[in-house]
Design a protein around this motif. Structure first.
Motif, PDB file in Angstrom:
ATOM      1  N   LEU A 144       0.833  -1.201   0.000  1.00 29.33           N
ATOM      2  CA  LEU A 144       0.000   0.000   0.000  1.00 29.33           C
ATOM      3  C   LEU A 144       0.872   1.258   0.000  1.00 29.33           C
ATOM      4  CD1 LEU A 144      -2.763  -1.094   2.544  1.00 29.33           C
ATOM      5  CD2 LEU A 144      -2.957  -0.948   0.042  1.00 29.33           C
ATOM      6  N   GLU A 145       1.935   1.226   0.776  1.00 26.40           N
ATOM      7  CA  GLU A 145       2.858   2.369   0.788  1.00 26.40           C
ATOM      8  C   GLU A 145       3.498   2.550  -0.584  1.00 26.40           C
ATOM      9  OE1 GLU A 145       5.606   2.589   4.106  1.00 26.40           O
ATOM     10  OE2 GLU A 145       4.144   1.522   5.351  1.00 26.40           O
ATOM     11  N   LYS A 146       3.872   1.442  -1.211  1.00 23.92           N
ATOM     12  CA  LYS A 146       4.474   1.519  -2.543  1.00 23.92           C
ATOM     13  C   LYS A 146       3.482   2.105  -3.542  1.00 23.92           C
ATOM     14  CE  LYS A 146       6.800  -1.381  -5.989  1.00 23.92           C
ATOM     15  NZ  LYS A 146       7.293  -2.741  -6.283  1.00 23.92           N
ATOM     16  N   ALA A 147       2.236   1.684  -3.458  1.00 23.01           N
ATOM     17  CA  ALA A 147       1.208   2.228  -4.358  1.00 23.01           C
ATOM     18  C   ALA A 147       1.031   3.735  -4.123  1.00 23.01           C
ATOM     19  CB  ALA A 147      -0.110   1.493  -4.146  1.00 23.01           C
ATOM     20  N   LYS A 148       1.079   4.158  -2.870  1.00 19.19           N
ATOM     21  CA  LYS A 148       0.944   5.592  -2.560  1.00 19.19           C
ATOM     22  C   LYS A 148       2.107   6.397  -3.131  1.00 19.19           C
ATOM     23  CE  LYS A 148      -1.692   4.797   1.643  1.00 19.19           C
ATOM     24  NZ  LYS A 148      -1.635   4.777   3.108  1.00 19.19           N
ATOM     25  N   ILE A 149       3.289   5.812  -3.130  1.00 22.30           N
ATOM     26  CA  ILE A 149       4.449   6.488  -3.722  1.00 22.30           C
ATOM     27  C   ILE A 149       4.186   6.735  -5.209  1.00 22.30           C
ATOM     28  CG2 ILE A 149       6.899   6.260  -4.331  1.00 22.30           C
ATOM     29  CD1 ILE A 149       7.163   4.501  -1.735  1.00 22.30           C
ATOM     30  N   PHE A 150       3.686   5.701  -5.891  1.00 25.35           N
ATOM     31  CA  PHE A 150       3.385   5.852  -7.313  1.00 25.35           C
ATOM     32  C   PHE A 150       2.269   6.865  -7.534  1.00 25.35           C
ATOM     33  CE2 PHE A 150       5.250   1.430  -7.875  1.00 25.35           C
ATOM     34  CZ  PHE A 150       6.385   1.882  -8.536  1.00 25.35           C
ATOM     35  N   ILE A 151       1.277   6.847  -6.673  1.00 26.25           N
ATOM     36  CA  ILE A 151       0.175   7.811  -6.805  1.00 26.25           C
ATOM     37  C   ILE A 151       0.699   9.229  -6.632  1.00 26.25           C
ATOM     38  CG2 ILE A 151      -1.948   8.647  -5.694  1.00 26.25           C
ATOM     39  CD1 ILE A 151      -2.580   5.624  -5.161  1.00 26.25           C
ATOM     40  N   ALA A 156      -0.228   6.140 -12.234  1.00 27.36           N
ATOM     41  CA  ALA A 156      -1.375   5.289 -11.932  1.00 27.36           C
ATOM     42  C   ALA A 156      -1.148   3.845 -12.368  1.00 27.36           C
ATOM     43  CB  ALA A 156      -2.633   5.846 -12.587  1.00 27.36           C
ATOM     44  N   THR A 157      -0.501   3.641 -13.512  1.00 29.27           N
ATOM     45  CA  THR A 157      -0.280   2.281 -14.014  1.00 29.27           C
ATOM     46  C   THR A 157       0.556   1.466 -13.027  1.00 29.27           C
ATOM     47  OG1 THR A 157      -0.406   3.103 -16.274  1.00 29.27           O
ATOM     48  CG2 THR A 157       0.616   0.932 -15.942  1.00 29.27           C
ATOM     49  N   LEU A 180      -7.774   0.632  -5.226  1.00 27.67           N
ATOM     50  CA  LEU A 180      -8.001   0.368  -6.653  1.00 27.67           C
ATOM     51  C   LEU A 180      -9.250   1.099  -7.148  1.00 27.67           C
ATOM     52  CD1 LEU A 180      -7.224  -3.458  -6.907  1.00 27.67           C
ATOM     53  CD2 LEU A 180      -6.132  -1.651  -8.248  1.00 27.67           C
ATOM     54  N   SER A 181     -10.316   1.029  -6.368  1.00 27.68           N
ATOM     55  CA  SER A 181     -11.558   1.689  -6.801  1.00 27.68           C
ATOM     56  C   SER A 181     -11.374   3.207  -6.881  1.00 27.68           C
ATOM     57  CB  SER A 181     -12.721   1.319  -5.884  1.00 27.68           C
ATOM     58  OG  SER A 181     -12.519   1.828  -4.586  1.00 27.68           O
ATOM     59  N   GLU A 182     -10.588   3.765  -5.977  1.00 19.75           N
ATOM     60  CA  GLU A 182     -10.317   5.207  -6.038  1.00 19.75           C
ATOM     61  C   GLU A 182      -9.555   5.570  -7.313  1.00 19.75           C
ATOM     62  OE1 GLU A 182      -8.607   7.026  -2.528  1.00 19.75           O
ATOM     63  OE2 GLU A 182      -9.690   5.613  -1.253  1.00 19.75           O
ATOM     64  N   ILE A 183      -8.548   4.774  -7.639  1.00 20.42           N
ATOM     65  CA  ILE A 183      -7.753   5.056  -8.842  1.00 20.42           C
ATOM     66  C   ILE A 183      -8.624   4.918 -10.087  1.00 20.42           C
ATOM     67  CG2 ILE A 183      -5.813   4.294 -10.278  1.00 20.42           C
ATOM     68  CD1 ILE A 183      -4.422   3.427  -7.643  1.00 20.42           C
ATOM     69  N   TYR A 184      -9.412   3.843 -10.156  1.00 17.77           N
ATOM     70  CA  TYR A 184     -10.281   3.658 -11.316  1.00 17.77           C
ATOM     71  C   TYR A 184     -11.326   4.763 -11.424  1.00 17.77           C
ATOM     72  CZ  TYR A 184      -8.366  -0.989 -12.273  1.00 17.77           C
ATOM     73  OH  TYR A 184      -7.523  -2.028 -12.595  1.00 17.77           O
ATOM     74  N   THR A 185     -11.810   5.242 -10.308  1.00 21.69           N
ATOM     75  CA  THR A 185     -12.787   6.338 -10.324  1.00 21.69           C
ATOM     76  C   THR A 185     -12.138   7.612 -10.860  1.00 21.69           C
ATOM     77  OG1 THR A 185     -13.978   5.383  -8.457  1.00 21.69           O
ATOM     78  CG2 THR A 185     -14.359   7.715  -8.913  1.00 21.69           C
ATOM     79  N   ILE A 186     -10.936   7.904 -10.429  1.00 22.47           N
ATOM     80  CA  ILE A 186     -10.216   9.085 -10.922  1.00 22.47           C
ATOM     81  C   ILE A 186      -9.975   8.974 -12.427  1.00 22.47           C
ATOM     82  CG2 ILE A 186      -7.985  10.297 -10.862  1.00 22.47           C
ATOM     83  CD1 ILE A 186      -7.961   9.636  -7.806  1.00 22.47           C
ATOM     84  N   LYS A 187      -9.658   7.759 -12.884  1.00 22.42           N
ATOM     85  CA  LYS A 187      -9.430   7.531 -14.313  1.00 22.42           C
ATOM     86  C   LYS A 187     -10.737   7.414 -15.097  1.00 22.42           C
ATOM     87  CE  LYS A 187      -6.028   4.941 -15.627  1.00 22.42           C
ATOM     88  NZ  LYS A 187      -5.155   3.838 -15.940  1.00 22.42           N
ATOM     89  N   LYS A 188     -11.868   7.505 -14.387  1.00 22.45           N
ATOM     90  CA  LYS A 188     -13.205   7.349 -14.975  1.00 22.45           C
ATOM     91  C   LYS A 188     -13.365   5.996 -15.668  1.00 22.45           C
ATOM     92  CE  LYS A 188     -13.870  12.222 -15.236  1.00 22.45           C
ATOM     93  NZ  LYS A 188     -14.335  13.383 -15.864  1.00 22.45           N
ATOM     94  N   ASP A 189     -12.712   4.997 -15.103  1.00 26.35           N
ATOM     95  CA  ASP A 189     -12.804   3.621 -15.579  1.00 26.35           C
ATOM     96  C   ASP A 189     -13.798   2.923 -14.636  1.00 26.35           C
ATOM     97  OD1 ASP A 189     -12.550   1.015 -16.378  1.00 26.35           O
ATOM     98  OD2 ASP A 189     -10.358   0.950 -16.194  1.00 26.35           O
ATOM     99  N   TYR A 190     -15.062   3.237 -14.793  1.00 28.91           N
ATOM    100  CA  TYR A 190     -16.097   2.786 -13.857  1.00 28.91           C
ATOM    101  C   TYR A 190     -16.354   1.293 -13.952  1.00 28.91           C
ATOM    102  CZ  TYR A 190     -16.780   7.800 -13.566  1.00 28.91           C
ATOM    103  OH  TYR A 190     -16.575   9.141 -13.379  1.00 28.91           O
ATOM    104  N   GLU A 191     -16.067   0.688 -15.079  1.00 29.67           N
ATOM    105  CA  GLU A 191     -16.281  -0.750 -15.226  1.00 29.67           C
ATOM    106  C   GLU A 191     -15.368  -1.539 -14.287  1.00 29.67           C
ATOM    107  OE1 GLU A 191     -15.664  -3.995 -18.698  1.00 29.67           O
ATOM    108  OE2 GLU A 191     -16.693  -2.148 -19.260  1.00 29.67           O
ATOM    109  N   ASN A 192     -14.113  -1.148 -14.187  1.00 28.47           N
ATOM    110  CA  ASN A 192     -13.176  -1.830 -13.292  1.00 28.47           C
ATOM    111  C   ASN A 192     -13.496  -1.484 -11.855  1.00 28.47           C
ATOM    112  OD1 ASN A 192     -11.357  -3.523 -14.739  1.00 28.47           O
ATOM    113  ND2 ASN A 192     -10.536  -1.678 -15.695  1.00 28.47           N
TER     114      ASN A 192
END
Length: 192
Positions: A144-151, A156-157, A180-192
């Motif tokens: 989770l910390e690693k993902a936050k660094i990338f964010i 995002a990828t 994951l849902s937060e990132i997909y929401t920001i990317k407007k990728d609502y299906e994922n």
């Protein structure tokens, strides 16, 4: 190796138990009594650190370092004290020395990554959090910390890849799905 008497070992154990109960004043008394028989500077350094007496903590950690100059734990502790005293350059110096000596734990690498996070050096932060993951790959907090660094870097990828890796290892890690849902929401990728 120092010769530790039975009495001083008992006092050290009592001091450690008191530290665990956050009774730092009483722990200090036990460690000072134990010190008379066999010096254990690390214990004193730890209790002074908890009492926020950083100069006293530093003095004792440096004495411990004189007894074992390659102690990664003592070097790490000195780095922490330097950081708490606001001397970030010295903190980095001691963290690097501790890393060179080896034997750092995943939690130690995590602490160093947190320090680096404050400095916004993403490359170094990733370096240390990856080392924590390598030592303890089942600790979801590190991913989770690693993902936050990338964010924070707006990558995002890479954040998604890290979170998917976490989900493969720990499918019940709710926090990963939430992120994951937060990132997909920001990317407007609502299906994922």
């Amino acid at each position: 190796m120092q010769n530790v008497t039975e009495n001083s070992l008992d006092l050290i154990n009592q001091g450690c138990a008191l530290m665990a109960q956050q009774q730092y004043g009483q722990a200090l008394e036990k460690f000072l009594l134990a010190q008379m028989d066999s010096p254990k500077y690390v214990n004193l350094g730890n209790v002074y650190s908890c009492l926020e007496k950083y100069d006293d903590a530093l003095e004792n950690f440096k004495k411990a370092l004189m007894l074992d100059e390659k102690s990664s734990t003592v070097l790490f502790d000195i780095g922490n004290i330097m950081y708490l005293k606001g001397d970030k350059v010295e903190a980095v110096k001691y963290y690097n020395k501790a890393d060179e000596c080896g034997n750092l734990t995943a939690d130690m690498y995590d602490v160093i990554a947190g320090f680096i996070f404050d400095e916004q050096d993403y490359f170094q932060e990733l370096r240390y959090i990856n080392r924590a993951i390598k030592l303890d790959p089942m600790n979801g907090e590190y991913y989770l910390e690693k993902a936050k660094i990338f964010i924070d870097q707006q990558k995002a990828t890479e954040a998604l890849e890290t979170l998917h890796e976490l989900n493969k290892l720990l499918p019940d890690a709710y926090e990963a799905y939430d992120m994951l849902s937060e990132i997909y929401t920001i990317k407007k990728d609502y299906e994922n």
